[in-house]
Design a protein around this motif. Structure first.
Motif, short mmCIF file in Angstrom:
data_model
loop_
_atom_site.label_atom_id
_atom_site.label_comp_id
_atom_site.label_asym_id
_atom_site.label_seq_id
_atom_site.Cartn_x
_atom_site.Cartn_y
_atom_site.Cartn_z
N THR A 196 0.92 -1.15 0.05
CA THR A 196 0.00 0.02 -0.11
C THR A 196 0.77 1.25 0.04
O THR A 196 0.76 2.30 -0.81
N ARG A 200 1.14 4.03 -3.06
CA ARG A 200 1.06 5.62 -2.84
C ARG A 200 1.87 6.39 -3.59
O ARG A 200 1.60 7.73 -4.05
N TYR A 204 3.07 8.65 -8.88
CA TYR A 204 3.86 9.87 -9.20
C TYR A 204 5.05 9.34 -10.23
O TYR A 204 5.63 10.22 -10.46
N PRO B 7 -4.91 15.86 -5.43
CA PRO B 7 -4.24 15.82 -3.95
C PRO B 7 -3.56 14.74 -3.32
O PRO B 7 -4.21 13.66 -3.67
N ASP B 8 -2.63 14.51 -2.68
CA ASP B 8 -1.78 13.62 -2.24
C ASP B 8 -2.76 12.81 -1.29
O ASP B 8 -2.77 11.47 -1.12
N ILE B 9 -3.64 13.54 -0.46
CA ILE B 9 -4.50 12.83 0.31
C ILE B 9 -5.40 11.69 -0.35
O ILE B 9 -5.83 10.89 0.15
N GLY B 12 -3.42 8.89 -1.67
CA GLY B 12 -3.16 7.76 -0.57
C GLY B 12 -4.25 6.87 -0.20
O GLY B 12 -4.05 5.90 0.30
#
Lengths: 205, 205
Positions: A196, A200, A204, B7-9, B12
DNA sequence: CCTGACTTGTGTATAATGGCACAAAATGTC
DNA sequence: GACATTTTGTGCCATTATACACAAGTCAGG
């Protein structure tokens, strides 16, 4: 200082600060500033000041923070100014690695017992511990009054074991099983799942 | 759908959804709803719908989401519709546990090489791999064109090794060493430190 | 074909989070 | 003692994230 409810996101940064400060103390440093600490942990100085000021006025203008003092305060706030007994469920490779891990010492934790459901493993030793039968989990955890657990078992077994842990009074679970756990609100869960975490980042790439 | 910056959140949370969906698929389920998925992972249905809708209209009103279809879309988005080679630095207990971990298969990752700085370990085998000398890290990682690394070494060595990995072209580091890493903005780091995770929870005990 | 039960995607409101900037306090220098 | 420098704690504001609510689409049953 405001003794209001502290957002979880702030609580989550405190252990990062604590870890960096511990390292600075080990290197013999006596004081630091929000700026220096920020550069170390990759968080803005203003953010760090704001986070810390939620709990009291620990710094001194012009000088910064006494590392030793701030360390003690953070340990107190995070309640790691004591040593917590932790039960480990799952004596596989990851369980073994955690038993041998030296990083719990001095950071507030000590493994107190190890359980596994595999009868072939029960009775064997891992480090200084004898693997106990998971059938006795609830009873033993209650007897030891342990509040913290680590789960290093397959995903298929995780929810059932989590429920037994909750029943035994455990309030914090560090879950290495690759599955989301459903537990009551008063029980906290943190997840460690390497796949996981890697996924994440691949977004990118 | 909006192809803006995500957004990264949100990024995630996608691996969490992916993991739950994979599990549902393994259990033979064909479709699900934002509500059902939300109950599984402990996130509100509205949140899940909004997250997913950032990438396209993958659901169908009245019916929900096709698990298989959503799985494929999420894999694509997270770029785990392929297999990433990963280098592991540090052949200690944690390194061994990760080599033996079966959870990378089918989730987009494969360990490609293992390095250690300890000359006594170099040449020994871990699983099917021969431990290579960390002195050759940059050269070998470049040659293999690996973009993802896992660091299971002591904190004292972590920053230096991270810099070597960056130099070798690594873009994502999963850091098990209990220390914050300073890397360029274009390199992502995720942290796994059991003590830190536990300390995040003891606050609430 | 119509109705009722579901469920998505999203516009809008609300809440949380983070960045900026500065007064005030501490320290060191001359 | 005056002054320059450093650094905290915090008020204000912009940005980000979450919750709410509902129109519109889908489907099953009769």
């Amino acid at each position: 200082m405001k003794a209001e409810k502290i957002p979880d996101i702030i609580v989550g940064r405190l252990p990062i600060y604590l870890r960096a400060l511990q390292r600075m103390a080990d290197n013999g440093l006596k004081t630091t500033s929000s700026q220096e600490l920020g550069e170390r942990v990759g968080i803005s100085a203003a953010q760090i000041r704001k986070d810390i000021s939620q709990f009291g006025d620990f710094g001194k203008q012009g000088t910064g923070y006494s590392i030793e003092y701030l360390l003690n305060k953070l340990r107190e706030i995070l309640k790691v100014d004591r040593v917590w007994d932790v039960v480990l469920v799952g004596a596989g490779d990851m369980g073994h690695a955690l038993v041998n891990y030296q990083g719990f010492k001095n950071r507030g934790f000590r493994i107190a017992a190890i359980f596994d459901a595999d009868k072939n493993k029960v009775g064997r030793k891992v480090g200084e511990f004898v693997i106990e039968d998971a059938e006795n989990l609830v009873e033993k955890v209650k007897a030891l009054d342990v509040k913290v657990a680590m789960l290093t078992i397959p995903a298929t077994a995780a929810q059932a074991v989590a429920e037994k842990l909750v029943q035994a009074g455990v309030k914090a679970i560090l879950n290495y099983a690759p599955i989301s756990l459903n537990v009551p609100d008063h029980v906290k869960v943190q997840y460690i799942d390497p796949s996981t975490h890697l996924q994440r980042m691949t977004y990118y790439l």
